[in-house]
Enzyme design. Structure first.
Site, PDB file in Angstrom:
ATOM      1  N   HIS A 191       2.762   1.348   6.159  1.00  0.00           N
ATOM      2  CA  HIS A 191       3.057   1.487   4.729  1.00  0.00           C
ATOM      3  C   HIS A 191       4.420   0.879   4.392  1.00  0.00           C
ATOM      4  CE1 HIS A 191      -0.403   3.878   3.501  1.00  0.00           C
ATOM      5  NE2 HIS A 191      -0.276   4.568   4.619  1.00  0.00           N
ATOM      6  N   THR A 208      -6.428   2.779   0.074  1.00  0.00           N
ATOM      7  CA  THR A 208      -7.432   2.517   1.113  1.00  0.00           C
ATOM      8  C   THR A 208      -8.730   2.011   0.496  1.00  0.00           C
ATOM      9  OG1 THR A 208      -6.471   4.195   2.572  1.00  0.00           O
ATOM     10  CG2 THR A 208      -8.758   3.550   2.983  1.00  0.00           C
ATOM     11  N   HIS A 212       0.839  -1.196   0.000  1.00  0.00           N
ATOM     12  CA  HIS A 212       0.000   0.000   0.000  1.00  0.00           C
ATOM     13  C   HIS A 212       0.879   1.253   0.000  1.00  0.00           C
ATOM     14  CE1 HIS A 212      -3.613   2.259   2.036  1.00  0.00           C
ATOM     15  NE2 HIS A 212      -3.096   2.921   1.006  1.00  0.00           N
ATOM     16  N   LYS A 244      -1.441   7.547  -0.676  1.00  0.00           N
ATOM     17  CA  LYS A 244      -2.186   8.450  -1.551  1.00  0.00           C
ATOM     18  C   LYS A 244      -2.285   7.960  -2.995  1.00  0.00           C
ATOM     19  CE  LYS A 244      -3.709  10.967   0.474  1.00  0.00           C
ATOM     20  NZ  LYS A 244      -4.823  10.696   1.425  1.00  0.00           N
ATOM     21  N   LYS A 287     -11.119  -1.830  12.891  1.00  0.00           N
ATOM     22  CA  LYS A 287     -10.337  -1.441  11.715  1.00  0.00           C
ATOM     23  C   LYS A 287      -9.965  -2.637  10.857  1.00  0.00           C
ATOM     24  CE  LYS A 287      -8.305   2.700  13.816  1.00  0.00           C
ATOM     25  NZ  LYS A 287      -7.039   3.408  14.142  1.00  0.00           N
ATOM     26  N   ALA A 290      -6.667  16.501  -4.365  1.00  0.00           N
ATOM     27  CA  ALA A 290      -5.569  16.934  -5.228  1.00  0.00           C
ATOM     28  C   ALA A 290      -6.092  17.629  -6.479  1.00  0.00           C
ATOM     29  CB  ALA A 290      -4.702  15.738  -5.611  1.00  0.00           C
ATOM     30  N   TRP A 347      -0.895  -3.329  10.108  1.00  0.00           N
ATOM     31  CA  TRP A 347       0.447  -2.953   9.666  1.00  0.00           C
ATOM     32  C   TRP A 347       1.481  -3.856  10.345  1.00  0.00           C
ATOM     33  CZ3 TRP A 347      -0.171  -0.113   5.600  1.00  0.00           C
ATOM     34  CH2 TRP A 347      -1.171   0.856   5.535  1.00  0.00           C
ATOM     35  N   THR A 381     -15.713   2.355  -9.081  1.00  0.00           N
ATOM     36  CA  THR A 381     -16.178   3.655  -9.543  1.00  0.00           C
ATOM     37  C   THR A 381     -15.000   4.581  -9.770  1.00  0.00           C
ATOM     38  OG1 THR A 381     -18.219   3.395  -8.260  1.00  0.00           O
ATOM     39  CG2 THR A 381     -17.691   5.609  -9.036  1.00  0.00           C
TER      40      THR A 381
END
Length: 470
Positions: A170, A120, A113, A116, A143, A344, A165, A337
């Site tokens: 990440h 997610t 992952h 940005k 979570k 951004a 994690w 979708t």
């Protein structure tokens, strides 16, 4: 006689004008493949094809029928070029992706992952939106979800929303490849168990959009301080990886400040996270020049990306879904979708600033162009294979029906009768496009006219493959 001659001349003139107009429309599509160029000419061409008195076209949902053919739901989901022209040469093994993922065995999907990139959203698809014999158990307020194999209390997915994690916040390629096997074996592997298959997947995004999205995220207070950055068995020292800020976070930083920090890990993040950092001495930048270091990292990232079981692109949601389903023989419940209204995209960035961001992320730009080319070529190959499989099934079904019809006619004929050839070939109803992949029973049946299967040597199919429309 003169009236007949004049009427014939008018007809010839109209035919000539019509042919000139058709040639002009074809040339517009060839010279200006993108709608952002020659906009007025494209509108004229669209009017002529769709609204200028041409019947047989019906608009509606994703299963529209146009000119007797079912419209491809994957065309122009992202405003890409109508005609995709490959830039890189890849091997057949690079393009034909398909793994024998055994969810009931010991195989594991590992999701890398990158910040940005829409990871997610994709991660939630993995735990909430896949049709499984034993769906992941997700509860409100928690979570993580429990993603066990059918009949076992073992997980088949290593990701943020399943195992957390476990290898660090990440974790990148360097961390995951050294951490995941030991984590999985310590959790649930009995003694004398054969080695697992680990299928790595990831999502990439346009570098400028990703950089701006990370800046906005950091501006709101995100730090990712829990990231370990482990390489060759240790985390980097403060001198090897200095911080861009002195406080608890970098909230409120301007875009200029974000760009000016030379230690900002947002720069070329995708290249670094997909490369093997041990090839360049991890975070010790004194071993070689900056240019040599990043060139090695880029080649490593490209090599790892080619070897991954799957990767998707944020800008191609439907194609990402399609390729994942084809690769792992799994199906999603709801379609992906394409959302273009991100934070951004709402940032008004001057041209000079955009140019600066491109310079700061030059290696990510090169990696993304490479990944995009590989991604679209894989999609093209997968669609061609799907069409060939659908065509083969139709031909087999028609041969079966012809054999049944011949047998029936032979029983009805008297000994003195001579068989007659049917006046026209029988029409076999086509199966509607399902839009899913993952096996012969779920392959798409493209609605094609009867003449499609007349050419048995594949000439028409090869021609359509070469002019694949996007």
């Amino acid at each position: 006689m003169d009236e007949k001659s004049g009427s014939s001349s008018h007809h010839r003139l109209l035919i000539v004008l019509l042919m000139v107009l058709l040639f002009g429309v074809i040339m517009v599509q060839y010279v200006c493949p993108s709608r952002s160029e020659c906009e007025m000419l494209h509108q004229l061409g669209s009017w002529f094809k769709d609204g200028g008195g041409v019947t047989g076209s019906r608009s509606g949902s994703g299963n529209d029928i146009q000119d007797g053919l079912q419209r491809d739901p994957y065309i122009a989901e992202d405003g890409a070029l109508i005609r995709f022209v490959p830039r890189f040469n890849f091997t057949k093994a690079d393009l034909s992706r398909g793994v024998d993922f055994n969810i009931k065995g010991d195989d594991v999907i590992v999701f890398l992952h990158i910040q940005k990139t829409g990871g997610t959203t994709f991660g939630r698809h993995l735990v909430r939106n896949i049709q499984l014999e034993r769906p992941c158990e997700c509860h409100a307020g928690q979570k993580k979800c429990t993603c066990f194999r059918p009949g076992k209390k073992e997980t088949w997915l290593f990701s943020r929303f399943s195992t957390g994690w476990s290898c660090g916040l990440h974790a990148d390629w360097t961390e995951l490849t050294s951490c995941v096997p030991s984590r999985m074996d310590s959790r649930e592997a009995p003694e004398n168990m054969p080695s697992r298959n680990y299928y790595y997947i990831t999502i990439l995004r346009d570098p400028v959009s990703r950089f701006l999205s990370e800046w906005r995220h950091v501006q709101r207070g995100a730090t990712w301080r829990a990231s370990l950055h482990v390489c060759d068995g240790r985390s980097p020292t403060l001198s090897e990886l200095p911080s861009c800020y002195s406080g608890d976070d970098w909230s409120g930083c301007s875009l200029q400040e974000f760009m000016d920090c030379p230690y900002n890990l947002a720069n070329n993040r995708q290249t670094r996270m997909l490369a093997d950092l041990s090839l360049v001495g991890c975070y010790n930048v004194s071993t070689m020049s900056d240019e040599e270091r990043w060139a090695l990292l880029l080649e490593s990232a490209k090599r790892n990306l080619r070897g991954m079981a799957f990767f998707g692109l944020t800008e191609y949601q439907r194609k990402t879904q399609y390729l994942f389903e084809r690769t792992f023989n799994l199906e999603f419940i709801a379609p992906f979708t394409q959302l273009n209204g991100t934070r951004a995209s709402s940032v008004d960035v001057p041209f000079e600033t955009q140019h600066r961001i491109l310079q700061l992320n030059r290696w990510d730009v090169e990696l993304y162009e490479y990944a995009r080319d590989l991604f679209l070529q894989r999609f093209q190959v997968a669609r061609q294979q799907e069409r060939r499989q659908a065509r083969a099934r139709r031909q087999q079904e028609r041969r079966r029906l012809r054999g049944r019809l011949t047998t029936k006619q032979g029983r009805q004929l008297k000994p003195t009768d001579t068989p007659r050839q049917p006046a026209c070939r029988s029409v076999v109803p086509e199966e509607p496009l399902r839009g899913k992949a993952g096996g012969d029973s779920a392959e798409s049946e493209v609605l094609l006219p009867d003449w499609w299967d007349q050419d048995e040597n594949g000439t028409m199919e090869d021609y359509m493959d070469n002019v694949e429309q996007w």
